[in-house]
Design a protein around this motif. Structure first.
Motif, mmCIF file in Angstrom:
data_model
loop_
_atom_site.group_PDB
_atom_site.id
_atom_site.type_symbol
_atom_site.label_atom_id
_atom_site.label_comp_id
_atom_site.label_asym_id
_atom_site.label_seq_id
_atom_site.Cartn_x
_atom_site.Cartn_y
_atom_site.Cartn_z
ATOM 1 N N ARG A 32 0.825 -1.215 0.000
ATOM 2 C CA ARG A 32 0.000 0.000 0.000
ATOM 3 C C ARG A 32 0.858 1.264 0.000
ATOM 4 N N LEU A 33 2.169 1.114 0.226
ATOM 5 C CA LEU A 33 3.065 2.274 0.303
ATOM 6 C C LEU A 33 4.248 2.092 -0.640
ATOM 7 N N PRO A 34 3.999 1.910 -1.935
ATOM 8 C CA PRO A 34 5.109 1.665 -2.868
ATOM 9 C C PRO A 34 6.057 2.860 -2.934
ATOM 10 N N PRO A 64 4.490 -5.567 12.204
ATOM 11 C CA PRO A 64 4.302 -6.980 12.522
ATOM 12 C C PRO A 64 4.958 -7.904 11.498
ATOM 13 N N TYR A 65 4.715 -9.172 11.667
ATOM 14 C CA TYR A 65 5.273 -10.209 10.795
ATOM 15 C C TYR A 65 4.960 -9.898 9.329
ATOM 16 N N GLY A 66 5.960 -10.112 8.454
ATOM 17 C CA GLY A 66 5.750 -9.979 7.021
ATOM 18 C C GLY A 66 5.776 -8.558 6.496
ATOM 19 N N THR A 67 6.255 -7.589 7.309
ATOM 20 C CA THR A 67 6.281 -6.204 6.854
ATOM 21 C C THR A 67 7.698 -5.628 6.845
ATOM 22 N N GLY A 68 8.694 -6.483 6.644
ATOM 23 C CA GLY A 68 10.066 -6.002 6.524
ATOM 24 C C GLY A 68 10.584 -5.369 7.794
ATOM 25 N N ARG A 69 10.545 -6.110 8.888
ATOM 26 C CA ARG A 69 10.812 -5.550 10.217
ATOM 27 C C ARG A 69 12.279 -5.249 10.502
ATOM 28 N N GLY A 70 13.189 -5.667 9.632
ATOM 29 C CA GLY A 70 14.609 -5.444 9.895
ATOM 30 C C GLY A 70 15.154 -6.377 10.952
ATOM 31 N N ASN A 71 14.621 -7.596 11.010
ATOM 32 C CA ASN A 71 14.977 -8.525 12.092
ATOM 33 C C ASN A 71 16.467 -8.793 12.216
ATOM 34 N N ASP A 72 17.172 -8.780 11.090
ATOM 35 C CA ASP A 72 18.581 -9.148 11.123
ATOM 36 C C ASP A 72 19.473 -8.050 11.689
ATOM 37 N N VAL A 73 18.971 -6.817 11.822
ATOM 38 C CA VAL A 73 19.822 -5.707 12.279
ATOM 39 C C VAL A 73 19.324 -5.054 13.566
ATOM 40 N N VAL A 83 19.628 2.402 22.686
ATOM 41 C CA VAL A 83 18.173 2.506 22.815
ATOM 42 C C VAL A 83 17.577 1.108 22.897
ATOM 43 N N HIS A 84 16.776 0.869 23.919
ATOM 44 C CA HIS A 84 16.084 -0.409 24.047
ATOM 45 C C HIS A 84 15.014 -0.512 22.955
ATOM 46 N N LEU A 85 14.995 -1.615 22.209
ATOM 47 C CA LEU A 85 14.011 -1.819 21.146
ATOM 48 C C LEU A 85 13.050 -2.927 21.534
ATOM 49 N N VAL A 86 11.769 -2.600 21.523
ATOM 50 C CA VAL A 86 10.701 -3.581 21.705
ATOM 51 C C VAL A 86 10.002 -3.709 20.363
ATOM 52 N N VAL A 87 9.907 -4.923 19.841
ATOM 53 C CA VAL A 87 9.364 -5.096 18.494
ATOM 54 C C VAL A 87 8.209 -6.094 18.514
ATOM 55 N N ALA A 88 7.461 -6.097 17.416
ATOM 56 C CA ALA A 88 6.195 -6.820 17.367
ATOM 57 C C ALA A 88 6.268 -8.081 16.528
ATOM 58 N N THR A 89 5.474 -9.058 16.951
ATOM 59 C CA THR A 89 5.000 -10.121 16.083
ATOM 60 C C THR A 89 3.549 -9.776 15.767
ATOM 61 N N GLY A 90 2.784 -10.720 15.211
ATOM 62 C CA GLY A 90 1.399 -10.428 14.847
ATOM 63 C C GLY A 90 1.243 -10.199 13.360
ATOM 64 N N LEU A 91 0.042 -9.804 12.943
ATOM 65 C CA LEU A 91 -0.240 -9.487 11.542
ATOM 66 C C LEU A 91 -1.062 -8.215 11.450
ATOM 67 N N HIS A 92 -0.870 -7.499 10.354
ATOM 68 C CA HIS A 92 -1.633 -6.283 10.055
ATOM 69 C C HIS A 92 -2.904 -6.672 9.289
ATOM 70 N N GLN A 93 -3.619 -5.665 8.778
ATOM 71 C CA GLN A 93 -4.767 -5.903 7.898
ATOM 72 C C GLN A 93 -4.309 -6.673 6.658
ATOM 73 N N ALA A 94 -5.222 -7.419 6.066
ATOM 74 C CA ALA A 94 -4.874 -8.273 4.927
ATOM 75 C C ALA A 94 -4.337 -7.480 3.741
ATOM 76 N N VAL A 95 -4.748 -6.213 3.590
ATOM 77 C CA VAL A 95 -4.322 -5.425 2.428
ATOM 78 C C VAL A 95 -2.823 -5.159 2.422
ATOM 79 N N HIS A 96 -2.148 -5.409 3.520
ATOM 80 C CA HIS A 96 -0.712 -5.162 3.585
ATOM 81 C C HIS A 96 0.118 -6.372 3.174
#
Length: 303
Positions: A32-34, A64-73, A83-96
């Protein structure tokens, strides 16, 4: 330690969380954000250094999961910036998401969320774990996708103790999401963070949600948006008058590359915090930026 905030570098005593941007994104990708992807580790590091220089100590990424979270860095960025980072799992709306990918994810969704909270994020170095579950309401009637995700999120919450953060738009129905999570799936309201509630035009429903005991996460308007700024301050006044200073969270919520520095996480502490103190009293910034996020994010982790 009976309760802890789960960061990418491990579990943290809530008292050590410090000043927090409670809803934001370092990395985010959506069809949705090309062309507006947040995918540059160097830019993410710059944001965190700027936030730390302003006194920021923790940053919550709701991607959330599947949105290019930068997990490796993520772990490396936390170490490099302090800076302490708290990050998410889960899923967004289907359109994403790509529909074919979604169909392959639905089976075992609760197990996926639970694993990312307890074992590690997919594609991340060992031990880099999520600290909350991100879900979303629908713009219109609740879809089968959202019902699946809410059920899986509730199961993962009960398996781990993780808080659940909920994305809302102006066209979503927070009541419907609350019914599913709280009434149907027995998620305690104090484990729920309702995001973007300043996208609702009426003040009373926001106060009513706080009455239930959920955390209300509000977005900081872009610079120059005077109407949105007035609405934010009206919401804050309504919540404070109702005795809900302990339910309020604030975040910069940067979702696109072009908006990365407008206003930016540092603005929360350099500009907004003094204005909150001047308008509502010196104690409020400490509550919304430090004490409230520590309570909202801390969990008695079961695994």
């Amino acid at each position: 330690m009976s309760a802890a905030v789960r960061t990418v570098l491990g579990d943290l005593d809530p008292a050590e969380l410090g000043a927090c941007d409670a809803h934001d994104h370092l990395f985010l990708r959506s069809p949705r954000l090309p062309g507006e992807e947040l995918d540059d580790p160097a830019a993410a590091e710059e944001v965190l250094h700027s936030f730390a220089a302003a006194g920021g100590r923790s940053f919550v990424q709701w991607s959330p999961y599947g949105t290019g979270r930068g997990n490796d860095v993520l772990a490396g960025l936390s170490r490099a910036t302090g800076v302490h980072l708290v990050v998410a799992t889960g899923l967004h709306q289907a359109v994403h998401y790509d529909r074919a990918l979604l169909d392959g994810w639905y089976e075992g969704l609760a197990e996926l969320f639970t694993a990312e909270l307890t074992t590690g994020l997919r594609g991340a170095p060992d031990g880099t774990r999520a600290g909350l579950i991100k879900v979303a309401g629908d713009n219109g009637p609740m879809t089968g996708h959202t019902r699946r995700v809410l059920r899986a999120a509730a199961e993962a919450h009960h398996a781990t103790g993780a808080p659940i953060a909920v994305h809302h738009d102006s066209g979503t129905d927070p009541v419907a999401v609350l019914f599913q999570l709280e009434s149907r799936f027995q998620v305690p309201p104090e484990r729920l963070i309702l995001g973007h509630l300043n996208r609702l035009s009426a003040l009373e429903p926001i106060r009513d949600f706080a009455d239930l005991g959920v955390f209300v996460a509000l977005d900081v308007p872009r610079r120059g948006d005077l109407a949105a700024e007035r609405h934010l301050f009206d919401i804050l006044a309504t919540l404070l008058d109702a005795g809900h200073a302990d339910r309020i969270l604030l975040g910069a919520d940067t979702t696109t590359r072009s908006a990365r520095h407008a206003p930016g996480p540092a603005h929360l502490l350099t500009s907004l915090a003094p204005r909150l103190a001047g308008e509502f009293g010196a104690e409020l910034p400490g509550l919304v930026f430090t004490a409230n996020p520590a309570r909202a994010l801390a969990a008695d982790w079961k695994a």
